[in-house]
Scaffold this motif. Sequence first.
Motif, PDB file in Angstrom:
ATOM      1  N   ILE A  69       0.880  -1.170   0.000  1.00 57.85           N
ATOM      2  CA  ILE A  69       0.000   0.000   0.000  1.00 57.85           C
ATOM      3  C   ILE A  69       0.916   1.217   0.000  1.00 57.85           C
ATOM      4  CG2 ILE A  69      -1.808   1.291   1.174  1.00 57.85           C
ATOM      5  CD1 ILE A  69      -2.681  -1.285   2.550  1.00 57.85           C
ATOM      6  N   PRO A  70       0.976   1.950  -1.103  1.00 56.70           N
ATOM      7  CA  PRO A  70       1.861   3.116  -1.138  1.00 56.70           C
ATOM      8  C   PRO A  70       1.524   4.090  -0.011  1.00 56.70           C
ATOM      9  CG  PRO A  70       0.783   2.751  -3.273  1.00 56.70           C
ATOM     10  CD  PRO A  70       0.178   1.801  -2.303  1.00 56.70           C
ATOM     11  N   ARG A  71       2.546   4.695   0.575  1.00 55.20           N
ATOM     12  CA  ARG A  71       2.350   5.602   1.712  1.00 55.20           C
ATOM     13  C   ARG A  71       1.287   6.656   1.439  1.00 55.20           C
ATOM     14  NH1 ARG A  71       0.441   7.714   5.090  1.00 55.20           N
ATOM     15  NH2 ARG A  71       1.271   9.147   6.630  1.00 55.20           N
ATOM     16  N   GLY A  72       1.289   7.206   0.255  1.00 55.45           N
ATOM     17  CA  GLY A  72       0.344   8.265  -0.066  1.00 55.45           C
ATOM     18  C   GLY A  72      -1.107   7.832  -0.109  1.00 55.45           C
ATOM     19  N   MET A  73      -1.362   6.526  -0.189  1.00 53.93           N
ATOM     20  CA  MET A  73      -2.732   6.018  -0.273  1.00 53.93           C
ATOM     21  C   MET A  73      -3.178   5.275   0.978  1.00 53.93           C
ATOM     22  SD  MET A  73      -3.870   7.181  -3.061  1.00 53.93           S
ATOM     23  CE  MET A  73      -5.454   6.329  -3.073  1.00 53.93           C
ATOM     24  N   LEU A  74      -2.294   5.098   1.951  1.00 53.70           N
ATOM     25  CA  LEU A  74      -2.575   4.244   3.109  1.00 53.70           C
ATOM     26  C   LEU A  74      -3.900   4.576   3.795  1.00 53.70           C
ATOM     27  CD1 LEU A  74      -1.564   1.984   5.024  1.00 53.70           C
ATOM     28  CD2 LEU A  74      -0.466   3.782   6.364  1.00 53.70           C
ATOM     29  N   GLU A  75      -4.063   5.817   4.208  1.00 55.81           N
ATOM     30  CA  GLU A  75      -5.272   6.182   4.956  1.00 55.81           C
ATOM     31  C   GLU A  75      -6.534   5.958   4.125  1.00 55.81           C
ATOM     32  OE1 GLU A  75      -1.929   8.763   6.648  1.00 55.81           O
ATOM     33  OE2 GLU A  75      -2.507   7.966   4.699  1.00 55.81           O
ATOM     34  N   PHE A  76      -6.430   6.165   2.816  1.00 60.54           N
ATOM     35  CA  PHE A  76      -7.598   6.013   1.949  1.00 60.54           C
ATOM     36  C   PHE A  76      -7.941   4.544   1.696  1.00 60.54           C
ATOM     37  CE2 PHE A  76      -5.592  10.071   0.947  1.00 60.54           C
ATOM     38  CZ  PHE A  76      -6.660  10.936   1.192  1.00 60.54           C
ATOM     39  N   TRP A  77      -6.915   3.727   1.467  1.00 56.70           N
ATOM     40  CA  TRP A  77      -7.153   2.310   1.174  1.00 56.70           C
ATOM     41  C   TRP A  77      -7.612   1.536   2.400  1.00 56.70           C
ATOM     42  CZ3 TRP A  77      -3.010  -0.083  -2.581  1.00 56.70           C
ATOM     43  CH2 TRP A  77      -3.045   0.601  -3.801  1.00 56.70           C
ATOM     44  N   ILE A  78      -7.284   2.031   3.599  1.00 53.50           N
ATOM     45  CA  ILE A  78      -7.572   1.287   4.822  1.00 53.50           C
ATOM     46  C   ILE A  78      -8.860   1.760   5.508  1.00 53.50           C
ATOM     47  CG2 ILE A  78      -6.327   2.668   6.534  1.00 53.50           C
ATOM     48  CD1 ILE A  78      -4.977   0.043   7.422  1.00 53.50           C
ATOM     49  N   ASP A  79      -9.427   2.867   5.033  1.00 56.56           N
ATOM     50  CA  ASP A  79     -10.651   3.434   5.609  1.00 56.56           C
ATOM     51  C   ASP A  79     -11.868   2.825   4.927  1.00 56.56           C
ATOM     52  OD1 ASP A  79     -12.826   4.945   6.432  1.00 56.56           O
ATOM     53  OD2 ASP A  79     -12.084   6.834   5.590  1.00 56.56           O
ATOM     54  N   PRO A  80     -12.664   2.029   5.666  1.00 61.07           N
ATOM     55  CA  PRO A  80     -13.834   1.381   5.058  1.00 61.07           C
ATOM     56  C   PRO A  80     -14.837   2.372   4.462  1.00 61.07           C
ATOM     57  CG  PRO A  80     -13.373   0.434   7.203  1.00 61.07           C
ATOM     58  CD  PRO A  80     -12.492   1.643   7.066  1.00 61.07           C
ATOM     59  N   ASN A  81     -14.801   3.633   4.881  1.00 58.02           N
ATOM     60  CA  ASN A  81     -15.746   4.629   4.380  1.00 58.02           C
ATOM     61  C   ASN A  81     -15.198   5.434   3.194  1.00 58.02           C
ATOM     62  OD1 ASN A  81     -17.741   4.070   6.384  1.00 58.02           O
ATOM     63  ND2 ASN A  81     -16.391   5.068   7.846  1.00 58.02           N
ATOM     64  N   SER A  82     -13.975   5.130   2.779  1.00 56.37           N
ATOM     65  CA  SER A  82     -13.355   5.841   1.667  1.00 56.37           C
ATOM     66  C   SER A  82     -13.745   5.197   0.346  1.00 56.37           C
ATOM     67  CB  SER A  82     -11.830   5.816   1.819  1.00 56.37           C
ATOM     68  OG  SER A  82     -11.198   6.217   0.616  1.00 56.37           O
ATOM     69  N   GLN A  83     -13.885   6.020  -0.681  1.00 55.51           N
ATOM     70  CA  GLN A  83     -14.179   5.468  -2.012  1.00 55.51           C
ATOM     71  C   GLN A  83     -13.013   4.641  -2.542  1.00 55.51           C
ATOM     72  OE1 GLN A  83     -14.932   8.910  -4.453  1.00 55.51           O
ATOM     73  NE2 GLN A  83     -12.770   9.248  -4.889  1.00 55.51           N
ATOM     74  N   TYR A  84     -11.832   4.793  -1.934  1.00 55.65           N
ATOM     75  CA  TYR A  84     -10.640   4.062  -2.364  1.00 55.65           C
ATOM     76  C   TYR A  84     -10.386   2.799  -1.543  1.00 55.65           C
ATOM     77  CZ  TYR A  84      -9.780   8.464  -4.735  1.00 55.65           C
ATOM     78  OH  TYR A  84      -9.900   9.580  -5.509  1.00 55.65           O
TER      79      TYR A  84
END
Length: 127
Positions: free
Chosen positions: A57-72
């Motif tokens: 998981i690239p550092r720049g995407m971590l919070e987005f990929w791991i957040d169940p409420n994120s579109q990512y």
Amino acid sequence: MTIKSAQQLVQEAYTEVKTINTDEALTLVKENKCNLIDIRDVRELEKEGRVENSIHIPRGMLEFWIDPNSQYFKEGKLDLDKEMVLFCAAGARSALAAKALQDMGFEKVSHVEGGFGAIKQSNFKIV
């Protein structure tokens, strides 16, 4: 205006997040008790190799990929009930990333001391 240096942020993160060594990380992986997350840039993986059974998981995407409420959010990529064990090249980015996950509310978070450099010298398999 006073701004904190990147080094100050890293030092603060080191005091606030759990740091584990490569042996502890390998035990967690073998016992299927963690998500081993490689936050290095894709170019680093291509150049240096990747750790077997790690999740990139690239550092720049971590919070987005791991957040169940994120579109990512990457459904099924991680087991959110297991410990999140992060590593980067040397340990600074993973300390910051681990702190960010703690700030999000994740309680079982750690990072690997020495990062990929230490992992390469350990019993992890590099592919």
